[in-house]
Write a protein that holds these residues in place. Sequence first.
Motif, mmCIF file in Angstrom:
data_model
loop_
_atom_site.group_PDB
_atom_site.id
_atom_site.type_symbol
_atom_site.label_atom_id
_atom_site.label_comp_id
_atom_site.label_asym_id
_atom_site.label_seq_id
_atom_site.Cartn_x
_atom_site.Cartn_y
_atom_site.Cartn_z
ATOM 1 N N HIS A 106 0.845 -1.194 0.000
ATOM 2 C CA HIS A 106 0.000 0.000 0.000
ATOM 3 C C HIS A 106 0.879 1.244 0.000
ATOM 4 C CE1 HIS A 106 -3.557 -2.144 2.212
ATOM 5 N NE2 HIS A 106 -3.238 -2.729 1.064
ATOM 6 N N TRP A 107 0.434 2.260 -0.702
ATOM 7 C CA TRP A 107 1.140 3.533 -0.691
ATOM 8 C C TRP A 107 0.975 4.137 0.698
ATOM 9 C CZ3 TRP A 107 -1.292 8.675 -1.823
ATOM 10 C CH2 TRP A 107 -0.329 9.696 -1.870
ATOM 11 N N ASN A 108 2.107 4.363 1.377
ATOM 12 C CA ASN A 108 2.084 4.797 2.774
ATOM 13 C C ASN A 108 3.232 5.767 3.035
ATOM 14 O OD1 ASN A 108 1.512 4.975 5.509
ATOM 15 N ND2 ASN A 108 2.477 3.022 6.012
ATOM 16 N N PRO A 109 3.230 6.940 2.398
ATOM 17 C CA PRO A 109 4.368 7.869 2.531
ATOM 18 C C PRO A 109 4.534 8.466 3.922
ATOM 19 C CG PRO A 109 2.549 8.961 1.441
ATOM 20 C CD PRO A 109 2.158 7.512 1.587
ATOM 21 N N THR A 110 3.498 8.398 4.752
ATOM 22 C CA THR A 110 3.575 8.995 6.090
ATOM 23 C C THR A 110 3.862 7.954 7.170
ATOM 24 O OG1 THR A 110 1.171 8.845 6.275
ATOM 25 C CG2 THR A 110 2.087 10.942 5.483
ATOM 26 N N ALA A 111 4.133 6.700 6.759
ATOM 27 C CA ALA A 111 4.508 5.614 7.679
ATOM 28 C C ALA A 111 3.487 5.406 8.808
ATOM 29 C CB ALA A 111 5.910 5.846 8.238
ATOM 30 N N GLU A 112 2.221 5.399 8.449
ATOM 31 C CA GLU A 112 1.149 5.150 9.410
ATOM 32 C C GLU A 112 0.798 3.664 9.400
ATOM 33 O OE1 GLU A 112 -0.473 7.399 11.363
ATOM 34 O OE2 GLU A 112 0.722 9.076 10.620
ATOM 35 N N PRO A 113 0.122 3.165 10.439
ATOM 36 C CA PRO A 113 -0.378 1.794 10.398
ATOM 37 C C PRO A 113 -1.555 1.705 9.428
ATOM 38 C CG PRO A 113 -1.111 2.884 12.415
ATOM 39 C CD PRO A 113 -0.169 3.831 11.717
ATOM 40 N N HIS A 114 -1.829 0.510 8.932
ATOM 41 C CA HIS A 114 -2.999 0.314 8.075
ATOM 42 C C HIS A 114 -4.253 0.570 8.892
ATOM 43 C CE1 HIS A 114 -5.609 -1.276 4.993
ATOM 44 N NE2 HIS A 114 -6.192 -2.035 5.917
ATOM 45 N N GLY A 115 -5.261 1.159 8.265
ATOM 46 C CA GLY A 115 -6.500 1.425 8.985
ATOM 47 C C GLY A 115 -7.581 1.942 8.057
ATOM 48 N N GLN A 116 -8.641 2.435 8.645
ATOM 49 C CA GLN A 116 -9.757 2.972 7.882
ATOM 50 C C GLN A 116 -9.565 4.469 7.704
ATOM 51 O OE1 GLN A 116 -13.585 2.017 9.503
ATOM 52 N NE2 GLN A 116 -14.667 2.673 7.666
ATOM 53 N N TRP A 117 -9.786 4.932 6.488
ATOM 54 C CA TRP A 117 -9.561 6.333 6.137
ATOM 55 C C TRP A 117 -10.257 7.259 7.136
ATOM 56 C CZ3 TRP A 117 -6.543 8.010 2.092
ATOM 57 C CH2 TRP A 117 -6.539 9.389 1.874
ATOM 58 N N GLY A 118 -9.478 8.204 7.677
ATOM 59 C CA GLY A 118 -10.026 9.226 8.553
ATOM 60 C C GLY A 118 -10.257 8.812 9.990
ATOM 61 N N GLN A 119 -9.986 7.557 10.335
ATOM 62 C CA GLN A 119 -10.230 7.089 11.700
ATOM 63 C C GLN A 119 -8.985 7.280 12.576
ATOM 64 O OE1 GLN A 119 -13.331 5.856 12.783
ATOM 65 N NE2 GLN A 119 -13.876 6.707 10.794
ATOM 66 N N GLU A 120 -9.215 7.355 13.876
ATOM 67 C CA GLU A 120 -8.099 7.450 14.826
ATOM 68 C C GLU A 120 -7.214 6.225 14.705
ATOM 69 O OE1 GLU A 120 -8.828 8.482 18.894
ATOM 70 O OE2 GLU A 120 -10.567 9.689 18.330
ATOM 71 N N GLY A 121 -5.954 6.393 15.000
ATOM 72 C CA GLY A 121 -5.018 5.284 14.938
ATOM 73 C C GLY A 121 -4.238 5.265 13.635
ATOM 74 N N GLY A 122 -4.605 6.118 12.696
ATOM 75 C CA GLY A 122 -3.859 6.242 11.455
ATOM 76 C C GLY A 122 -4.399 5.387 10.331
ATOM 77 N N PHE A 123 -3.895 5.683 9.147
ATOM 78 C CA PHE A 123 -4.269 4.952 7.934
ATOM 79 C C PHE A 123 -3.244 5.286 6.865
ATOM 80 C CE2 PHE A 123 -6.420 9.002 8.077
ATOM 81 C CZ PHE A 123 -6.226 9.545 6.807
ATOM 82 N N HIS A 124 -3.086 4.384 5.921
ATOM 83 C CA HIS A 124 -2.212 4.641 4.779
ATOM 84 C C HIS A 124 -2.899 5.635 3.862
ATOM 85 C CE1 HIS A 124 -0.673 0.204 5.180
ATOM 86 N NE2 HIS A 124 -0.202 0.982 6.141
ATOM 87 N N ARG A 125 -2.133 6.438 3.163
ATOM 88 C CA ARG A 125 -2.724 7.337 2.163
ATOM 89 C C ARG A 125 -3.377 6.527 1.039
ATOM 90 N NH1 ARG A 125 -0.850 12.895 2.599
ATOM 91 N NH2 ARG A 125 -0.881 13.147 4.847
ATOM 92 N N GLY A 126 -2.993 5.271 0.906
ATOM 93 C CA GLY A 126 -3.576 4.403 -0.109
ATOM 94 C C GLY A 126 -4.753 3.574 0.377
ATOM 95 N N ASP A 127 -5.136 3.716 1.632
ATOM 96 C CA ASP A 127 -6.252 2.939 2.200
ATOM 97 C C ASP A 127 -7.598 3.552 1.809
ATOM 98 O OD1 ASP A 127 -4.537 1.197 3.462
ATOM 99 O OD2 ASP A 127 -4.685 2.160 5.421
ATOM 100 N N ILE A 128 -8.076 3.229 0.612
ATOM 101 C CA ILE A 128 -9.345 3.799 0.159
ATOM 102 C C ILE A 128 -10.513 3.152 0.894
ATOM 103 C CG2 ILE A 128 -10.869 4.118 -1.829
ATOM 104 C CD1 ILE A 128 -8.280 4.123 -3.559
ATOM 105 N N GLY A 129 -10.492 1.828 1.025
ATOM 106 C CA GLY A 129 -11.572 1.147 1.750
ATOM 107 C C GLY A 129 -12.138 -0.012 0.966
ATOM 108 N N ASN A 130 -13.452 -0.165 1.000
ATOM 109 C CA ASN A 130 -14.142 -1.281 0.351
ATOM 110 C C ASN A 130 -15.202 -0.781 -0.627
ATOM 111 O OD1 ASN A 130 -12.919 -3.517 1.801
ATOM 112 N ND2 ASN A 130 -14.031 -2.798 3.600
ATOM 113 N N LEU A 131 -15.527 -1.652 -1.570
ATOM 114 C CA LEU A 131 -16.641 -1.424 -2.485
ATOM 115 C C LEU A 131 -17.454 -2.709 -2.527
ATOM 116 C CD1 LEU A 131 -15.858 -2.947 -5.459
ATOM 117 C CD2 LEU A 131 -14.220 -1.093 -5.416
ATOM 118 N N THR A 132 -18.713 -2.627 -2.907
ATOM 119 C CA THR A 132 -19.585 -3.800 -2.909
ATOM 120 C C THR A 132 -20.048 -4.113 -4.323
ATOM 121 O OG1 THR A 132 -20.340 -3.273 -0.680
ATOM 122 C CG2 THR A 132 -21.683 -4.821 -1.953
ATOM 123 N N ALA A 133 -19.776 -5.345 -4.759
ATOM 124 C CA ALA A 133 -20.223 -5.812 -6.072
ATOM 125 C C ALA A 133 -21.624 -6.401 -5.942
ATOM 126 C CB ALA A 133 -19.265 -6.866 -6.613
#
Length: 192
Positions: A106-133
């Motif tokens: 994952h693109w993570n230029p700020t060296a954050e842990p993986h997580g949900q976008w905008g949530q406390e605890g950090g997230f990768h700049r590449g962590d867009i989330g999920n989509l439903t088919a």
Amino acid sequence: MRYLKIVLVGLILIGSYNCKEAKKEASEAAEEMEETMEEAVEVEMISFKMEPKSESGVTGEVTFVQENDKISMVGTFSGLTPGVHAIHIHEKADCSAADGTSTGGHWNPTAEPHGQWGQEGGFHRGDIGNLTADANGNARIEFSTDLWCLGCDDENKNIVGKAVIVHQGTDDFTTQPTGGAGARVSCTGIIK
């Protein structure tokens, strides 16, 4: 005759004044238009096709539109298994591997842990989330942020040279560093 000369001189002076006034108004209008153009919205767009990976048959199209300091992303996909799938931006615009692993993590230029976008605890700049088919395997996602840019000098924001990956599974937002999303089923490089 003298009266005629006075009227004629008066008309010339009025005409001269009107021309000067018209030139002044035109000049002011041109300046105002120039200021408006400088304040105009800067819009840039890139769009690209997604290619299947991991023998999936998943295709799609993703478009990024940058309007001033905000980017909006719209992605449409087909060929997915019905249900929830993760979507991320990965480090490298290299989809050459059959399983998409050539894109790196994952693109993570700020060296954050993986997580949900905008949530406390950090997230990768590449962590867009999920989509439903849906039942036919079609999905759409819309996403906007001011934490990305197209071709700017800020490497913590610039998504040019990165890849978009759709995964086989769901992003659980906790498993490090990937969200436990599984195989990479569709890929494209963001190349400007």
